[in-house]
Scaffold this active site. Structure first.
Site, PDB file in Angstrom:
ATOM      1  N   ARG A  55       0.845  -1.199   0.000  1.00  0.00           N
ATOM      2  CA  ARG A  55       0.000   0.000   0.000  1.00  0.00           C
ATOM      3  C   ARG A  55       0.878   1.245   0.000  1.00  0.00           C
ATOM      4  O   ARG A  55       2.108   1.159   0.014  1.00  0.00           O
ATOM      5  CB  ARG A  55      -0.950   0.002   1.195  1.00  0.00           C
ATOM      6  CG  ARG A  55      -0.287  -0.083   2.541  1.00  0.00           C
ATOM      7  CD  ARG A  55      -1.318  -0.373   3.626  1.00  0.00           C
ATOM      8  NE  ARG A  55      -0.722  -0.617   4.915  1.00  0.00           N
ATOM      9  CZ  ARG A  55      -0.508   0.330   5.834  1.00  0.00           C
ATOM     10  NH1 ARG A  55      -0.857   1.567   5.591  1.00  0.00           N
ATOM     11  NH2 ARG A  55       0.036   0.026   7.000  1.00  0.00           N
TER      12      ARG A  55
ATOM     13  N   VAL B 251      11.217  -7.048   6.694  1.00  0.00           N
ATOM     14  CA  VAL B 251      12.555  -6.510   6.415  1.00  0.00           C
ATOM     15  C   VAL B 251      13.450  -6.435   7.650  1.00  0.00           C
ATOM     16  O   VAL B 251      14.641  -6.181   7.529  1.00  0.00           O
ATOM     17  CB  VAL B 251      12.484  -5.112   5.746  1.00  0.00           C
ATOM     18  CG1 VAL B 251      11.783  -5.182   4.406  1.00  0.00           C
ATOM     19  CG2 VAL B 251      11.847  -4.067   6.665  1.00  0.00           C
TER      20      VAL B 251
ATOM     21  N   ASN C  97      11.557   0.401   0.727  1.00  0.00           N
ATOM     22  CA  ASN C  97      10.514   1.385   1.035  1.00  0.00           C
ATOM     23  C   ASN C  97       9.819   1.117   2.361  1.00  0.00           C
ATOM     24  O   ASN C  97       9.304   2.050   2.980  1.00  0.00           O
ATOM     25  CB  ASN C  97       9.495   1.368  -0.119  1.00  0.00           C
ATOM     26  CG  ASN C  97       8.184   2.010   0.260  1.00  0.00           C
ATOM     27  OD1 ASN C  97       8.052   3.231   0.254  1.00  0.00           O
ATOM     28  ND2 ASN C  97       7.188   1.179   0.603  1.00  0.00           N
TER      29      ASN C  97
ATOM     30  N   SER D  35      13.326  10.456   3.972  1.00  0.00           N
ATOM     31  CA  SER D  35      12.241  11.402   4.236  1.00  0.00           C
ATOM     32  C   SER D  35      12.837  12.803   4.374  1.00  0.00           C
ATOM     33  O   SER D  35      14.034  12.945   4.668  1.00  0.00           O
ATOM     34  CB  SER D  35      11.540  11.006   5.543  1.00  0.00           C
ATOM     35  OG  SER D  35      10.706  12.050   6.013  1.00  0.00           O
TER      36      SER D  35
ATOM     37  N   TYR E 143      12.261   8.528  14.400  1.00  0.00           N
ATOM     38  CA  TYR E 143      12.003   8.522  12.953  1.00  0.00           C
ATOM     39  C   TYR E 143      13.052   9.370  12.227  1.00  0.00           C
ATOM     40  O   TYR E 143      13.599   8.949  11.205  1.00  0.00           O
ATOM     41  CB  TYR E 143      10.593   9.045  12.694  1.00  0.00           C
ATOM     42  CG  TYR E 143      10.110   8.926  11.266  1.00  0.00           C
ATOM     43  CD1 TYR E 143       9.578   7.732  10.785  1.00  0.00           C
ATOM     44  CD2 TYR E 143      10.190  10.006  10.404  1.00  0.00           C
ATOM     45  CE1 TYR E 143       9.129   7.629   9.481  1.00  0.00           C
ATOM     46  CE2 TYR E 143       9.743   9.915   9.093  1.00  0.00           C
ATOM     47  CZ  TYR E 143       9.203   8.726   8.641  1.00  0.00           C
ATOM     48  OH  TYR E 143       8.767   8.621   7.335  1.00  0.00           O
TER      49      TYR E 143
ATOM     50  N   ALA F  29      16.088  10.160  13.259  1.00  0.00           N
ATOM     51  CA  ALA F  29      17.400   9.507  13.335  1.00  0.00           C
ATOM     52  C   ALA F  29      17.493   8.367  12.326  1.00  0.00           C
ATOM     53  O   ALA F  29      18.509   8.190  11.643  1.00  0.00           O
ATOM     54  CB  ALA F  29      17.633   8.979  14.751  1.00  0.00           C
TER      55      ALA F  29
HETATM   56  P1  NDP Z   1       2.285   2.971   4.747  1.00  0.00           P
HETATM   57  O1  NDP Z   1       2.172   2.801   6.220  1.00  0.00           O
HETATM   58  O2  NDP Z   1       1.120   3.445   3.964  1.00  0.00           O
HETATM   59  O3  NDP Z   1       2.810   1.605   4.078  1.00  0.00           O
HETATM   60  C1  NDP Z   1       3.956   0.981   4.559  1.00  0.00           C
HETATM   61  C2  NDP Z   1       3.955  -0.470   4.119  1.00  0.00           C
HETATM   62  O4  NDP Z   1       5.186  -1.073   4.613  1.00  0.00           O
HETATM   63  C3  NDP Z   1       2.786  -1.261   4.717  1.00  0.00           C
HETATM   64  O5  NDP Z   1       2.273  -2.161   3.759  1.00  0.00           O
HETATM   65  C4  NDP Z   1       3.467  -2.003   5.869  1.00  0.00           C
HETATM   66  O6  NDP Z   1       2.831  -3.188   6.235  1.00  0.00           O
HETATM   67  C5  NDP Z   1       4.823  -2.281   5.273  1.00  0.00           C
HETATM   68  N1  NDP Z   1       5.808  -2.628   6.305  1.00  0.00           N
HETATM   69  C6  NDP Z   1       5.972  -2.031   7.508  1.00  0.00           C
HETATM   70  N2  NDP Z   1       6.928  -2.674   8.196  1.00  0.00           N
HETATM   71  C7  NDP Z   1       7.363  -3.708   7.426  1.00  0.00           C
HETATM   72  C8  NDP Z   1       8.325  -4.725   7.597  1.00  0.00           C
HETATM   73  N3  NDP Z   1       9.037  -4.852   8.738  1.00  0.00           N
HETATM   74  N4  NDP Z   1       8.534  -5.599   6.589  1.00  0.00           N
HETATM   75  C9  NDP Z   1       7.821  -5.502   5.455  1.00  0.00           C
HETATM   76  N5  NDP Z   1       6.859  -4.580   5.238  1.00  0.00           N
HETATM   77  C10 NDP Z   1       6.649  -3.673   6.214  1.00  0.00           C
HETATM   78  O7  NDP Z   1       3.537   3.957   4.575  1.00  0.00           O
HETATM   79  P2  NDP Z   1       3.900   4.969   3.366  1.00  0.00           P
HETATM   80  O8  NDP Z   1       3.587   4.336   2.073  1.00  0.00           O
HETATM   81  O9  NDP Z   1       3.349   6.289   3.692  1.00  0.00           O
HETATM   82  O10 NDP Z   1       5.486   5.070   3.560  1.00  0.00           O
HETATM   83  C11 NDP Z   1       6.382   4.306   2.776  1.00  0.00           C
HETATM   84  C12 NDP Z   1       7.790   4.785   3.067  1.00  0.00           C
HETATM   85  O11 NDP Z   1       7.873   6.182   2.788  1.00  0.00           O
HETATM   86  C13 NDP Z   1       8.196   4.617   4.530  1.00  0.00           C
HETATM   87  O12 NDP Z   1       9.564   4.284   4.606  1.00  0.00           O
HETATM   88  C14 NDP Z   1       7.971   6.013   5.099  1.00  0.00           C
HETATM   89  O13 NDP Z   1       8.761   6.266   6.236  1.00  0.00           O
HETATM   90  C15 NDP Z   1       8.378   6.868   3.910  1.00  0.00           C
HETATM   91  N6  NDP Z   1       7.816   8.214   3.935  1.00  0.00           N
HETATM   92  C16 NDP Z   1       6.456   8.437   3.947  1.00  0.00           C
HETATM   93  C17 NDP Z   1       5.970   9.721   3.962  1.00  0.00           C
HETATM   94  C18 NDP Z   1       4.509  10.028   3.978  1.00  0.00           C
HETATM   95  O14 NDP Z   1       4.139  11.217   4.111  1.00  0.00           O
HETATM   96  N7  NDP Z   1       3.625   9.066   3.828  1.00  0.00           N
HETATM   97  C19 NDP Z   1       6.873  10.883   3.975  1.00  0.00           C
HETATM   98  C20 NDP Z   1       8.281  10.546   3.933  1.00  0.00           C
HETATM   99  C21 NDP Z   1       8.717   9.241   3.917  1.00  0.00           C
HETATM  100  P3  NDP Z   1       1.724  -3.167   7.444  1.00  0.00           P
HETATM  101  O15 NDP Z   1       0.431  -2.794   6.775  1.00  0.00           O
HETATM  102  O16 NDP Z   1       1.738  -4.555   7.974  1.00  0.00           O
HETATM  103  O17 NDP Z   1       2.175  -2.139   8.452  1.00  0.00           O
END
Ligand code: NDP
Length: 264
Positions: free
Chosen positions: A17, A60, A86, A139, A152, A154
């Protein structure tokens, strides 16, 4: 239309997602064979089916799980060309109250998870001998401090450092490593801010382009960095933030928003 990622095999972690799904969608449109890797099997399957990708369960933070993801992907598709690290979690709270548990959880997923993906995919790129590309999602918070999201920030600053170290380690093997730094994006991660009219407007007040970014905005940047158009670019951070880092009020607005959401 030219498919800029034609015949490339790409893994997107956290691709079920949000931004990961946006990146996966753009990669498929550009001709890549995409594997969505997520800890949420059902969501990964739904997204993969919808866009014409395949999916694998992976956590991950678990070295064995990442090794298995890479081995199974290469066994199925014959090679690996791109990995987008990601997957990430949010995690706020006032600095003086930040617990060890929260610190470890955020650092483990957002930093160590990226390191594991880079190291283990990097080893396979070297063994393959045909180059490769890593894209790490950092980010704007990796370039700023915030007393309400210290772990976050850090972790995301660490992602920039890992990106640069990996770029140096892998350059002799023809592997490029870059990062994307999203600003405030319209995903579940920012729902508490976007659902609150006052907070949403406060955050947008620090965004010169005056909107939340979309998964496609990040997907477009990832396509560029994965493509041959970026063949002389490595160790860089491409910010996709609507100008947030340039705005004089952006950091104070972000601190306020993080403080308000953490207090709920
Ligand atoms: P979401 O929470 O919408 O999606 C993150 C996805 O990563 C989820 O499907 C989640 O699964 C999965 N995930 C979390 N932990 C793990 C793990 N240990 N192993 C495998 N999958 C995992 O986040 P975003 O799409 O918004 O963010 C994506 C990236 O972008 C992140 O690194 C975030 O820090 C970065 N980011 C986002 C910003 C924003 O404004 N949205 C801004 C700047 C950076 P589950 O549903 O089980 O949690």
């Amino acid at each position: 239309m030219t498919e800029r990622l034609r015949a490339r095999v790409a893994i997107i972690t956290g691709g079920a997602r949000g931004l990961g799904a946006g990146i996966a969608t753009r990669f498929v449109a550009e001709g890549a064979t995409v594997v969505i890797a997520d800890r949420d099997a059902d969501a990964a399957r739904v997204t993969a089916d919808a866009i014409g990708a395949s999916h694998r369960v992976c956590d991950v933070t678990d070295r064995t799980s990442v090794e298995r993801l890479l081995d199974e992907t290469i066994a199925e598709h014959g090679r690996l060309d791109v990995l987008v690290a990601n997957a990430g979690i949010t995690g706020g709270g006032p600095f003086l109250e930040l617990s060890d548990e929260r610190w470890h959880a955020v650092l483990d997923t957002n930093l160590r998870g990226v390191f594991l993906c880079n190291q283990l995919a990097g080893r396979r790129f070297v063994a393959q001998g045909t180059g490769g590309t890593l894209i790490n999602i950092t980010s704007i918070m990796g370039a700023r401090s915030n007393p309400n999201t210290a772990a976050y920030c850090a972790a995301k600053a660490g992602v920039i450092s890992v990106t640069q170290s990996a770029a140096l380690a892998l350059a002799p093997h023809g592997v490029r490593v870059n990062a994307i730094g999203p600003g405030y994006m319209a995903t579940d991660m920012t729902i508490a801010i976007r659902d609150d009219e006052r907070l949403g407007q406060a955050v947008l007040g620090g965004v010169p382009l005056a909107r939340f970014g979309t998964p496609t905005d990040v997907g477009d940047a990832a396509v560029f960095l994965a493509s041959d158009e970026a063949s002389f670019i490595t160790g860089q951070v491409l910010y996709v933030d609507g100008g947030w880092l340039l705005h004089p009020n952006s950091s104070s607005n972000a601190q306020q928003a993080a403080g308000d959401t953490a207090a709920r």
